[in-house]
Design a protein around this motif. Structure first.
Motif, PDB file in Angstrom:
ATOM      1  N   TYR A  32       0.823  -1.208   0.000  1.00 56.52           N
ATOM      2  CA  TYR A  32       0.000   0.000   0.000  1.00 56.52           C
ATOM      3  C   TYR A  32       0.854   1.254   0.000  1.00 56.52           C
ATOM      4  O   TYR A  32       1.986   1.257   0.472  1.00 56.52           O
ATOM      5  N   GLU A  34       1.213   5.376   1.073  1.00 60.06           N
ATOM      6  CA  GLU A  34       0.894   6.112   2.304  1.00 60.06           C
ATOM      7  C   GLU A  34      -0.566   6.554   2.327  1.00 60.06           C
ATOM      8  O   GLU A  34      -1.185   6.620   3.380  1.00 60.06           O
ATOM      9  N   ASP A  36      -3.023   4.908   1.268  1.00 63.47           N
ATOM     10  CA  ASP A  36      -3.901   3.740   1.409  1.00 63.47           C
ATOM     11  C   ASP A  36      -3.694   2.983   2.723  1.00 63.47           C
ATOM     12  O   ASP A  36      -4.139   1.837   2.842  1.00 63.47           O
ATOM     13  N   ALA A  37      -3.037   3.622   3.688  1.00 64.49           N
ATOM     14  CA  ALA A  37      -2.692   2.906   4.925  1.00 64.49           C
ATOM     15  C   ALA A  37      -3.904   2.231   5.576  1.00 64.49           C
ATOM     16  O   ALA A  37      -3.785   1.167   6.165  1.00 64.49           O
ATOM     17  N   ASN A  38      -5.086   2.872   5.464  1.00 61.35           N
ATOM     18  CA  ASN A  38      -6.271   2.284   6.106  1.00 61.35           C
ATOM     19  C   ASN A  38      -7.235   1.665   5.105  1.00 61.35           C
ATOM     20  O   ASN A  38      -8.406   1.468   5.401  1.00 61.35           O
ATOM     21  N   LYS A  43      -6.635  -4.086   5.153  1.00 61.27           N
ATOM     22  CA  LYS A  43      -7.325  -4.756   6.265  1.00 61.27           C
ATOM     23  C   LYS A  43      -7.573  -6.232   5.972  1.00 61.27           C
ATOM     24  O   LYS A  43      -7.548  -7.055   6.873  1.00 61.27           O
ATOM     25  N   CYS A  50       4.041  -1.083   3.473  1.00 53.33           N
ATOM     26  CA  CYS A  50       3.967   0.212   2.796  1.00 53.33           C
ATOM     27  C   CYS A  50       5.089   0.265   1.771  1.00 53.33           C
ATOM     28  O   CYS A  50       6.211  -0.163   2.026  1.00 53.33           O
ATOM     29  N   ASP A 377     -14.291   6.406   3.632  1.00 51.35           N
ATOM     30  CA  ASP A 377     -13.034   6.455   2.872  1.00 51.35           C
ATOM     31  C   ASP A 377     -13.008   7.667   1.947  1.00 51.35           C
ATOM     32  O   ASP A 377     -14.038   8.241   1.602  1.00 51.35           O
TER      33      ASP A 377
END
Ligand code: ADP
Length: 668
Positions: A32, A34, A36-38, A43, A50, A377
């Motif tokens: 991912y 930065e 798209d970290a969450n 998940k 990263c 999002d």
């Protein structure tokens, strides 16, 4: 044996691959950026790493970094999804050099299909039908023009390195040719640093029909039938379906065999798509071959019952194809609609923002939503603005289309502009129902499908008002024990004191008076509304962003979204937005009560809901002032603590005076 896969992609396709890997007992690694970290794909994966900043060139296109991570995490194989590195022969080679399986075809096959003209050359030699044209190496403009003249106009110029419709020009006559060639070359040079051109006959009413092929490493190949992707805007697919309507079994077999011939010509392995133009007379021509899984692969999965990602993994594992041609058949009909963050009323410009509300239709065996985002999002500027793919299945086209329409009707997205209403208009149009599919469908029917259907305000305004009233009252839950709102006697402050609500809808101001009716504590809150002198009764509740509204006894349920003073209701006719007018927050004075909320007008304090020392949250009701028989609730403009209340219940106040002083919380 593949035990661990890294997915070199993001969004819905990364989630899609993870799903099958999980089913097969294979562990997954997400990469991912930065930004798209969450993200959902992070998940869902077993592990996630990263790989750099938001721009794709610094993250998802960094093959070197991705391989480094794959090595470090002992990954057996990399699935590239579509886009990004999926058709990058160098990346496939780098994977092989590192002893990691690239889930895709051979390097040679990717390279062979990388140039439109070289691909055509190979296909011509293999006997796959091509659109008549010139795709030679000699780029002498006179020669290219001569071949255009020979085949007759209209013709289509294409950049051989092209993609995404760039460097493509229609030419309708010999007079236009020189200018068009120069323009197409310029565009190709700036997009691909390569201005090599090919020219072919321009078909005026073709369909885009593509064949899904699959080959293993043991010289076996099958075709999983066709998809019709004729509904395109700017050469980008919008709604796809399988099987293609009005295909005879004979033509299907002919196109399937031609596609396999194309695949065998380049020793293909894995999932591939051979795109054809199908002309009105039933002749078809090779356009290009995509050496990856396509965005629209789910419609093929729905009609064949096969999991194409599973097939890809098995083939990469050196296994035989799971099925032979004779074991494959078509069952029913499937559509895919691409839900995009874009503005169809503004030339399909990509839209960005926060998905404040995201409600998908209910998914089941017949309805699938492939997505990589969830409510809350962000749709950013960095990546493709596709939010989701809505995929439906039913026994025949008519039923599947009706299911598509109904699902689109139950798709609600707020906070970001989307093409959902536009998709609804295409799906609901007569030519689409009649399967009049040609690649110029959108251009041809532009006028009718671009005309926005307006939501009937009279029908839905009461529900919006109810939503507003309920949201006001919801704020009171969790009130202190001694709050006047928690005294459950028959007193209702607005009883006999109608509240005046002013709403701006489609630039028109509506005045509504609302009187709360006496109701038992358990029963839903009920109001009598007067809108344009018509009296009505509304009651209901809001659960999980859905407003259930009973209007004069008739119940409806619609997603609802609150954003400051704006309320959006997602009705079966589309979205209706109302702006609540009026002095809801009061103004902060400039004098010594800089942190005070002020009275909006002369009136009487009818309820004081807080006391000094109380902690309040933004939007919480503080005090109710009645003026001209209407109540105005004044809410906290920010989180804080009540420093002082300057008036009591029953006091008269003049417009503009400070009512309550609030010390703002230090949120930093
Ligand atoms: P790109 O790789 O740039 O997307 P394609 O060659 O795949 O370009 O063509 C994209 C679309 O352009 C096709 O789906 C079809 O709608 C249209 N198209 C391509 N070639 C022709 C042709 N010869 N005649 C008519 N339309 C064409």
């Amino acid at each position: 044996m593949i035990k661990k896969i890294l997915i070199a992609n993001r969004g819905e396709i990364a989630c899609r691959v993870i799903k099958t890997a999980k089913k097969m007992g294979i562990s997954t690694v997400a990469v991912y950026s930065e930004a798209d970290a969450n993200a959902l794909h992070v998940k869902h994966a077993d592990e996630a790493v990263c790989i750099g900043p938001a721009p794709s060139k610094d993250s998802y296109l960094r093959g070197d970094l991705i391989l480094q991570k794959a090595k470090a995490l002992n990954v057996d194989a990399i699935h590239p999804g579509y886009g990004f590195l999926s058709e990058n022969a160098q990346f496939a080679k780098a994977c092989a050099d590192q002893g990691i399986i690239f889930i895709g075809p051979t390097i040679e096959a990717i390279e062979a299909m990388g140039s439109k003209s070289a691909a055509k050359q190979i296909m011509q030699e293999a006997g796959v039908p091509l659109v008549p044209g010139y795709h030679g190496d000699d780029q002498n403009p006179t020669l290219i023009k001569q071949s255009a003249n020979d085949m007759g106009y209209p013709v289509l110029l294409k950049a051989t390195a092209g993609g995404g419709g760039k460097g493509m020009r229609q030419v309708w006559s010999e007079q236009e040719f020189d200018d068009a060639l120069a323009a197409a070359k310029r565009e190709a040079m700036s997009s691909f640093s390569d201005d090599k051109m090919l020219v072919e006959k321009y078909l005026t009413e073709p369909r885009h029909v593509e064949i899904q092929v699959f080959c293993d490493n043991h010289k076996n190949g099958v075709y999983l039938f066709e998809r019709d992707c004729s509904i395109q805007r700017r050469h980008q697919k919008v709604i796809e379906e399988a099987p293609a309507p009005n295909m005879s079994e004979a033509l299907r077999a002919q196109m399937g065999e031609a596609a396999l011939t194309a695949a065998f010509a380049i020793n293909y392995s894995g999932a591939g798509t051979v795109e054809f133009l199908l002309d009105t007379d039933g002749s078809f021509y090779f356009m290009e071959m995509n050496t990856r899984l396509q965005v629209e692969h789910p419609v093929t999965e729905m009609i064949t019952g096969e999991d194409l990602v599973e097939w890809q993994i098995r083939v990469a594992n050196n296994e035989l194809l799971p099925k032979e041609q004779s074991e494959l058949s078509i069952k029913g009909h499937s559509f895919e609609a691409r839900i995009y963050a874009e503005d169809p009323n503004n030339d399909f410009l990509p839209a960005t923002g926060t998905l404040h509300l995201l409600k998908t239709p209910e998914t089941n065996a017949n309805v699938r939503v492939d997505t990589g985002v969830e409510q809350g999002d962000e749709v950013s500027i960095y990546y493709d603005p596709m939010i989701a793919k809505l995929v439906v299945w039913d026994e025949n086209r008519e039923k599947a289309l009706s299911r598509l329409e109904s699902c689109l009707q139950h798709y609600a997205i707020g906070g970001v502009t989307t093409n959902i209403d536009y998709l609804r208009r295409i799906a609901g149009s007569t030519p689409f129902k009649q399967a009049q599919l040609t690649t110029d469908f959108i251009e041809r029917h532009n006028e009718s499908i671009s005309t926005q259907t307006s939501v009937d305000v009279d029908t839905y305004l009461p529900a919006i008002v109810l939503g507003y009233l309920l949201s006001e009252h919801n704020q009171l839950e969790g009130e202190p024990e001694d709050s006047p709102w928690n005294i459950h006697d028959s007193y209702r402050s607005n009883l006999a004191h109608p509240e005046l609500i002013e709403l701006l809808v489609n630039d028109k101001l509506y005045s509504v008076s609302a009187t709360m009716n006496i109701a038992s504590v358990e029963s839903p809150k009920q109001w009598t509304l007067h809108i344009n002198q018509v009296e009505m009764t509304v009651s209901g509740s809001i659960t999980d962003d859905t407003l259930t509204c009973s209007l004069n006894g008739v119940k409806t349920a619609s997603p609802i979204m609150f954003n400051d003073a704006t309320i959006s209701l997602f009705t079966s006719q589309g979205m209706l937005t109302a702006q609540i007018q009026g002095p809801d927050l009061g103004e902060v004075g400039e004098d010594d009560h800089a942190n005070a909320v002020v009275a909006p007008m002369n009136g009487t304090v009818v309820a004081l809901l807080v006391k000094a020392g109380d902690k309040v949250t933004k939007g919480q009701q503080l005090i109710i002032v009645e003026a001209m028989k209407m109540e105005h609730s004044i809410k906290a403009p920010y989180d804080g603590t009540v420093a002082e209340c300057f008036f009591n219940t029953g006091d008269l106040v003049s417009g503009g005076v400070a009512l309550i002083d609030i010390t703002k919380s230090d949120t930093e």
